[in-house]
Design a protein around this motif. Structure first.
Motif, PDB file in Angstrom:
ATOM      1  N   ALA A  47      33.728  43.906  49.331  1.00  0.00           N
ATOM      2  CA  ALA A  47      34.389  42.778  48.673  1.00  0.00           C
ATOM      3  C   ALA A  47      33.430  42.062  47.724  1.00  0.00           C
ATOM      4  O   ALA A  47      33.805  41.714  46.582  1.00  0.00           O
ATOM      5  N   LEU A  48      32.207  41.832  48.161  1.00  0.00           N
ATOM      6  CA  LEU A  48      31.237  41.164  47.299  1.00  0.00           C
ATOM      7  C   LEU A  48      30.905  42.011  46.070  1.00  0.00           C
ATOM      8  O   LEU A  48      30.749  41.499  44.964  1.00  0.00           O
ATOM      9  N   THR A  49      30.804  43.322  46.283  1.00  0.00           N
ATOM     10  CA  THR A  49      30.526  44.214  45.151  1.00  0.00           C
ATOM     11  C   THR A  49      31.663  44.180  44.135  1.00  0.00           C
ATOM     12  O   THR A  49      31.440  44.084  42.920  1.00  0.00           O
ATOM     13  N   CYS A  50      32.906  44.253  44.655  1.00  0.00           N
ATOM     14  CA  CYS A  50      34.061  44.203  43.744  1.00  0.00           C
ATOM     15  C   CYS A  50      34.123  42.865  43.028  1.00  0.00           C
ATOM     16  O   CYS A  50      34.422  42.803  41.822  1.00  0.00           O
ATOM     17  N   ALA A  51      33.851  41.762  43.766  1.00  0.00           N
ATOM     18  CA  ALA A  51      33.862  40.453  43.125  1.00  0.00           C
ATOM     19  C   ALA A  51      32.794  40.358  42.044  1.00  0.00           C
ATOM     20  O   ALA A  51      33.037  39.785  40.960  1.00  0.00           O
ATOM     21  N   LEU A  52      31.616  40.928  42.309  1.00  0.00           N
ATOM     22  CA  LEU A  52      30.556  40.911  41.304  1.00  0.00           C
ATOM     23  C   LEU A  52      30.948  41.723  40.071  1.00  0.00           C
ATOM     24  O   LEU A  52      30.754  41.282  38.922  1.00  0.00           O
ATOM     25  N   VAL A  53      31.511  42.910  40.305  1.00  0.00           N
ATOM     26  CA  VAL A  53      31.935  43.746  39.176  1.00  0.00           C
ATOM     27  C   VAL A  53      33.026  43.052  38.367  1.00  0.00           C
ATOM     28  O   VAL A  53      32.993  43.013  37.118  1.00  0.00           O
ATOM     29  N   LEU A  54      34.015  42.472  39.078  1.00  0.00           N
ATOM     30  CA  LEU A  54      35.086  41.770  38.375  1.00  0.00           C
ATOM     31  C   LEU A  54      34.545  40.562  37.607  1.00  0.00           C
ATOM     32  O   LEU A  54      35.021  40.241  36.510  1.00  0.00           O
ATOM     33  N   SER A  55      33.546  39.881  38.192  1.00  0.00           N
ATOM     34  CA  SER A  55      32.957  38.733  37.501  1.00  0.00           C
ATOM     35  C   SER A  55      32.265  39.162  36.214  1.00  0.00           C
ATOM     36  O   SER A  55      32.403  38.509  35.169  1.00  0.00           O
ATOM     37  N   VAL A  56      31.499  40.256  36.297  1.00  0.00           N
ATOM     38  CA  VAL A  56      30.818  40.752  35.093  1.00  0.00           C
ATOM     39  C   VAL A  56      31.830  41.144  34.032  1.00  0.00           C
ATOM     40  O   VAL A  56      31.694  40.795  32.839  1.00  0.00           O
TER      41      VAL A  56
END
Length: 463
Positions: free
Chosen positions: A14-23
């Motif tokens: 979830a954190l990885t996806c949130a980071l990717v979506l944020s970028v």
């Protein structure tokens, strides 16, 4: 609080996806902001050029002032600003729907085309000013502008949607990741259930490795190998306990029997002395057994340090033959020493190992035969052994000779023997040296050999 692997991995996903979506969101947001700014700037540049052309081609300023709606329609919205002034600062055209006070902006020269760098942003208002030529060559100044409120509203709305997308995407990734990981970790739960069924009575069970994920095959194979070792160790321990009880029971039974007979009736001092002498033999037997077991325990746990030194095998063989000469003469045996060369080993341990092999060979050799100390070598190993001629050992016993308390023929156990621990001690001594012991038995005789790894030559001894 300890969290499960599925929970932790799902959170990481979830954190990885949130980071990717944020970028991605930051990239899209900046791209949109840049695109909106570019379009607004292009519109301002175009309006300045249009007004310059319109003023230059007009017949009179009075006609232009009479049509304000034309300019309002040309601007197209309520956020646009258009101001045309004469040199005396009087306004020819003034379109400012919000009646906003316009800051002073230095106009660009008439002969220079406007560029994006000429646009200035002041108080949420983008402004561009330039000189123009009116009818009859009159010099005019043009100020075009656009309020940035609409752009800011669009970007603010886009930011909120990006925040919502990142949060919802992270939650969705966590939920889906947790479900998928729970499903993917099902083999671990099944293996856990299988492991719970393993106890000392079912050490023969093994973990299935056929239908498990590839990542689990190697750990399961290592676990099965460990279970195999535990099963063997448990079986040897159980057998050792039974054998130890059996070996101790015999001398204890003899002691109890002889003492009971001695106490049943009065006896002469000589008879009591015989009983005590018999008891001493049994006590010595128990003492030897205890010492041998203590040695084996220390050897297996590495508590017996090695004192390695270079030994003369010929001299050691002579000492062993002298020590067993009397026992060999009683059995009408001839001892021979064919040892030669040197060997790096612990003197006392090697003497003990060879003594056990010599005692075993003398005990089982045929009367009138030879018992030989032999040695040989190859490029990697050195061999030291004992050869005797006697009844060949059945192949089914060869692999068990070095087990504790094992005897090929228990009925031939003598009071002075090692209690079935002599060959086990030999194997432990060789394990301490990093070597092994081997046995061969056929019609030509029985050979026990100690195998030592050949020590590499030191640089000082090299040719």
């Amino acid at each position: 609080m300890s969290k499960s692997i599925a929970w932790r991995l799902a959170l990481a996903i979830a954190l990885t996806c949130a980071l990717v979506l944020s970028v991605i969101g930051v990239f899209l947001y900046r791209s949109l902001a840049a695109e909106l700014a570019f379009r607004d700037d292009q519109a301002l540049l175009g309006r300045l050029e249009q007004m310059r052309a319109l003023l230059h081609d007009s017949d009179s300023l009075t006609a232009l002032q009479a049509r304000p709606r034309l300019y309002q329609n040309m601007l197209g919205n309520q956020d646009s600003v258009l101001v045309v002034k004469r040199q005396d600062a009087s306004q020819v055209i003034a379109i400012n729907p919000h009646r906003q006070v316009l800051p002073q902006v230095q106009p660009i020269a008439l002969d220079r085309a406007p560029a994006r760098d000429d646009i200035q942003t002041l108080d949420s208002l983008a402004l561009l000013a330039g000189m123009a030529q009116g009818p009859a060559g009159e010099s005019l100044s043009i100020t075009v502008g656009k309020r940035l409120d609409e752009r800011e509203h669009i970007l603010a709305s886009y930011r909120l949607r990006l925040y919502a997308a990142v949060i919802l995407g992270g939650l969705l990734a966590w939920g889906l990741g947790w479900l998928l990981l729970r499903r993917g970790l099902r083999p671990l739960r099944e293996l856990t259930q299988a492991m719970r069924g393993i106890n000392p009575r079912s050490l023969d069970q093994r973990m299935p490795v056929d239908n498990v994920p590839t990542e689990l095959k190697e750990p399961l194979q290592a676990l099965n190998a460990m279970l195999m070792r535990l099963e063997g160790s448990f079986e040897r321990l159980s057998q050792f306990s039974a054998d130890l009880a059996h070996e101790i029971r015999t001398p204890l039974h003899n002691l109890l029997g002889s003492n009971s007979l001695a106490l049943n009736q009065s006896r002469s001092p000589a008879e009591y002395q015989d009983v005590l002498a018999s008891n001493i033999e049994e006590y010595e037997r128990l003492n030897r057994m205890a010492e041998n077991l203590m040695f084996l325990a220390r050897a297996e746990h590495g508590q017996r340090p090695l004192n390695l030194q270079s030994l003369n095998l010929r001299e050691m063989g002579d000492e062993l033959c002298d020590y067993f000469e009397a026992l060999a003469e009683d059995r009408q045996l001839r001892l021979g020493n064919q040892l030669h060369g040197s060997l790096t080993a612990d003197l006392h341990l090697l003497q003990r190992a060879l003594s056990n092999l010599m005692a075993n060979a003398v005990r089982h050799a045929e009367a009138g035969s030879n018992v030989q100390l032999i040695s040989r070598s190859d490029p990697h190993h050195q061999w030291v052994g004992v050869h005797n001629i006697g009844p060949p050992i059945d192949p089914q016993h060869l692999d068990k000779l070095f087990d504790r308390f094992y005897r090929v023929d228990p009925s031939r156990a003598a009071p002075g023997d090692s209690g079935g621990l002599g060959l086990a001690i030999v194997r432990s001594i060789m394990q301490l040296h990093g070597g092994d012991v081997e046995v061969r038995s056929d019609a030509q005789g029985t050979v026990f050999e100690l195998r030592f790894l050949r020590q590499p030559a030191s640089p000082s001894n090299a040719c």
